[in-house]
Design an enzyme around this catalytic site. Structure first.
Site, PDB file in Angstrom:
ATOM      1  N   GLY A 235     -12.461  -4.577   1.784  1.00  0.00           N
ATOM      2  CA  GLY A 235     -13.827  -4.125   2.059  1.00  0.00           C
ATOM      3  C   GLY A 235     -14.301  -3.096   1.052  1.00  0.00           C
ATOM      4  O   GLY A 235     -15.440  -3.161   0.565  1.00  0.00           O
TER       5      GLY A 235
ATOM      6  N   GLY B 291      -6.330  -6.714   1.668  1.00  0.00           N
ATOM      7  CA  GLY B 291      -5.018  -6.620   2.294  1.00  0.00           C
ATOM      8  C   GLY B 291      -4.367  -7.973   2.482  1.00  0.00           C
ATOM      9  O   GLY B 291      -3.234  -8.200   2.052  1.00  0.00           O
TER      10      GLY B 291
ATOM     11  N   LYS C 114     -14.499 -14.322   7.707  1.00  0.00           N
ATOM     12  CA  LYS C 114     -15.870 -14.134   8.177  1.00  0.00           C
ATOM     13  C   LYS C 114     -16.926 -14.050   7.077  1.00  0.00           C
ATOM     14  O   LYS C 114     -16.784 -13.282   6.135  1.00  0.00           O
ATOM     15  CB  LYS C 114     -15.947 -12.865   9.024  1.00  0.00           C
ATOM     16  CG  LYS C 114     -15.217 -13.009  10.343  1.00  0.00           C
ATOM     17  CD  LYS C 114     -15.179 -11.698  11.088  1.00  0.00           C
ATOM     18  CE  LYS C 114     -16.380 -11.528  11.992  1.00  0.00           C
ATOM     19  NZ  LYS C 114     -16.414 -10.197  12.621  1.00  0.00           N
TER      20      LYS C 114
ATOM     21  N   ARG D  36       0.820  -1.219   0.000  1.00  0.00           N
ATOM     22  CA  ARG D  36       0.000   0.000   0.000  1.00  0.00           C
ATOM     23  C   ARG D  36       0.854   1.269   0.000  1.00  0.00           C
ATOM     24  O   ARG D  36       0.419   2.310  -0.502  1.00  0.00           O
ATOM     25  CB  ARG D  36      -0.932  -0.007   1.219  1.00  0.00           C
ATOM     26  CG  ARG D  36      -2.113  -0.938   0.996  1.00  0.00           C
ATOM     27  CD  ARG D  36      -2.958  -1.103   2.230  1.00  0.00           C
ATOM     28  NE  ARG D  36      -4.235  -1.722   1.909  1.00  0.00           N
ATOM     29  CZ  ARG D  36      -5.034  -2.301   2.797  1.00  0.00           C
ATOM     30  NH1 ARG D  36      -4.686  -2.333   4.069  1.00  0.00           N
ATOM     31  NH2 ARG D  36      -6.176  -2.829   2.417  1.00  0.00           N
TER      32      ARG D  36
HETATM   33  P1  ADP Z   1      -8.689  -9.770   3.000  1.00  0.00           P
HETATM   34  O1  ADP Z   1      -7.850  -8.966   3.974  1.00  0.00           O
HETATM   35  O2  ADP Z   1      -7.922 -10.143   1.775  1.00  0.00           O
HETATM   36  O3  ADP Z   1     -10.000  -9.097   2.695  1.00  0.00           O
HETATM   37  P2  ADP Z   1      -9.800 -11.418   5.099  1.00  0.00           P
HETATM   38  O4  ADP Z   1      -9.310 -10.434   6.107  1.00  0.00           O
HETATM   39  O5  ADP Z   1     -11.257 -11.510   4.863  1.00  0.00           O
HETATM   40  O6  ADP Z   1      -9.043 -11.190   3.710  1.00  0.00           O
HETATM   41  O7  ADP Z   1      -9.341 -12.902   5.543  1.00  0.00           O
HETATM   42  C1  ADP Z   1      -8.014 -13.242   5.740  1.00  0.00           C
HETATM   43  C2  ADP Z   1      -7.847 -14.195   6.884  1.00  0.00           C
HETATM   44  O8  ADP Z   1      -8.696 -15.329   6.793  1.00  0.00           O
HETATM   45  C3  ADP Z   1      -6.437 -14.734   6.946  1.00  0.00           C
HETATM   46  O9  ADP Z   1      -5.784 -14.225   8.079  1.00  0.00           O
HETATM   47  C4  ADP Z   1      -6.613 -16.254   7.018  1.00  0.00           C
HETATM   48  O10 ADP Z   1      -5.747 -16.889   7.934  1.00  0.00           O
HETATM   49  C5  ADP Z   1      -8.054 -16.386   7.459  1.00  0.00           C
HETATM   50  N1  ADP Z   1      -8.606 -17.716   7.111  1.00  0.00           N
HETATM   51  C6  ADP Z   1      -8.691 -18.291   5.906  1.00  0.00           C
HETATM   52  N2  ADP Z   1      -9.189 -19.543   5.989  1.00  0.00           N
HETATM   53  C7  ADP Z   1      -9.420 -19.784   7.293  1.00  0.00           C
HETATM   54  C8  ADP Z   1      -9.928 -20.917   8.044  1.00  0.00           C
HETATM   55  N3  ADP Z   1     -10.287 -22.043   7.427  1.00  0.00           N
HETATM   56  N4  ADP Z   1     -10.036 -20.788   9.379  1.00  0.00           N
HETATM   57  C9  ADP Z   1      -9.663 -19.644   9.990  1.00  0.00           C
HETATM   58  N5  ADP Z   1      -9.187 -18.543   9.365  1.00  0.00           N
HETATM   59  C10 ADP Z   1      -9.060 -18.616   8.025  1.00  0.00           C
END
Ligand code: ADP
Ligand code: MG
Length: 394
Positions: free
Chosen positions: A376, A352, A199, A36
């Site tokens: 987001g 991110g 989530k 970033r």
């Molecule tokens: P982004 O930042 O790209 O939008 P998110 O913040 O939504 O992505 O999600 C990223 C996180 O999701 C990572 O830290 C990863 O470890 C977690 N994650 C992925 N799969 C699982 C799982 N099966 N159980 C728990 N956490 C998970």
């Protein structure tokens, strides 16, 4: 979208207030993926070339209106100094620095401490946000919004401040909006969306809104288990959002009616503990042992997602397929990333953690059509929502 661009405003010899998204991962004062910061350089350099002085406003994490040492932007100011080969002054104070800001000479840069240390930045009370924005507005003559990752937030430095000064979008926001417009207006088909991450509640809205836009939707990551639970499967100790199971059931029914290809994993990598040295076992997605948790999609699922993705002409991906931070559970994410690099069309990675994941796994930015700095923000754009930080730049 009708936002005003940097070249339309054409700032020269001005005192510019620049809102950036410099929300990078920092551990023990060391910056992880500087993506970033690098993405913010173009606008900063242009402003310097145009003989402007710059006050940079940015945030880091969620300090909730309190000073937190580990969320200081000081290491970011250092990194920016290094990247620009030019001193970036740092002010630990956010308010009361009007003299320091106004005394900046052309070509000088002052970065303020994490704006979210001020509770008014994120306040739900508009008058509090306006109060902070009014103070910040005395620091310069023009406002450039370039923090794409924060445009979905109605925060003082993103929204109210823009309204108080002549304004425009920086190069990063313009580039992000251009790509996302392409994805929403008239995507080449088949159009695939891959969603993962932790989530469901973060992404349920976007999945619902994309059901009648996308041709293929593939789900991985921690949110898979709320879907599997909605299908009545045993999910052991996996992450689940119980209050969303009913919503997800309805969503699956709608997906079927609309004829969208909705892909859920058929196999899962499970382990007993959430830990970097846990060993994974592959099980069928309806045979997760009750004392284990799913930490990645299995190889069969990854391959089947990948072969669908490769057939798409437009792909948007947000959210890792598994806990990529642990090498035993990074394989699903790696296979999907690889598939995106093979798309004949536009393949966009957003978020991110997703961007950090593909770089950590050894991919380069140029392997993808575009890597969005916003998670987001990109999702809300794709949902068709109005984003306050973009509305303010019209
Ligand atoms: P982004 O930042 O790209 O939008 P998110 O913040 O939504 O992505 O999600 C990223 C996180 O999701 C990572 O830290 C990863 O470890 C977690 N994650 C992925 N799969 C699982 C799982 N099966 N159980 C728990 N956490 C998970
Ligand atoms: Mg994240």
């Amino acid at each position: 979208m009708g936002i005003k661009t940097l070249s339309e405003l054409n700032p020269r010899n001005s005192k510019v207030i620049l809102r950036c998204d410099l929300n990078v991962p920092i551990k023990d004062g060391v910056i992880g993926d500087p993506g970033r910061i690098i993405a913010s350089l173009s606008t900063i350099k242009k402003l310097l070339e145009a003989n402007c002085s710059i006050v940079i406003i940015a945030h880091l994490g969620r300090p909730k209106g309190e000073k937190k040492r580990d969320l200081s932007l000081a290491p970011v100011a250092e990194k920016l100094t290094e990247l620009l080969k030019r001193e970036v002054k740092f002010s630990a104070e956010i308010t009361g620095v009007v003299k320091q800001a106004q005394d900046l000479k052309p070509g000088e840069i002052l970065m303020l401490e994490n704006i979210r240390f001020e509770s008014h930045e994120t306040s739900k009370d508009e008058s509090e946000r306006i109060k902070l924005a009014t103070e910040l507005a005395t620091y310069g003559d023009l406002y450039i919004g370039d923090g794409f990752g924060a445009v979905h937030r109605k925060h003082a430095s993103v929204y109210e401040l823009a309204n108080l000064l002549p304004h425009a979008a920086g190069d990063l926001i313009s580039a992000e909006v251009k790509v996302l417009e392409e994805l929403t207006k008239n995507p080449s088909r088949p159009y695939g969306v891959v969603l993962g991450g932790a989530k469901v509640s973060d992404k349920i809205g976007v999945i619902s809104n994309l059901l009648d836009k996308a041709n293929v939707i593939a789900i991985g990551g921690g949110m898979v288990f709320t879907f599997l639970a909605a299908q009545g499967k045993e999910i052991g100790k996996s992450l689940v959002e119980k209050d969303l199971i009913e919503t997800v059931k309805q969503l699956l029914i709608r997906a079927e009616k609309l004829g969208v290809k909705f892909l859920l994993p058929t196999d899962i990598v499970v382990a007993k503990e959430f830990s970097s040295d846990s060993e994974g076992t592959i099980v069928a997605s309806d045979k997760i042992p009750s004392d284990q948790m799913g930490l990645d999609i299995g190889p069969e699922s990854a391959e089947s997602f990948a072969s669908e993705i490769k057939l798409c002409k437009t792909v948007f991906w947000n959210g890792p397929m598994g806990v990529f931070e642990f090498s035993n559970f990074a394989q699903g994410t790696k296979v999907i990333a690889q598939a995106l690099t093979q798309v004949e069309g536009i393949a966009v990675v957003g978020g991110g953690d997703s961007a950090a994941a593909v770089r950590k796994l050894g991919f380069e930015d140029k392997d993808f059509g575009y890597i969005s700095t916003g998670g987001g923000a990109a999702l809300e754009y794709l949902e068709g929502k109005e984003l306050p930080g973009l509305v303010a730049l019209k």
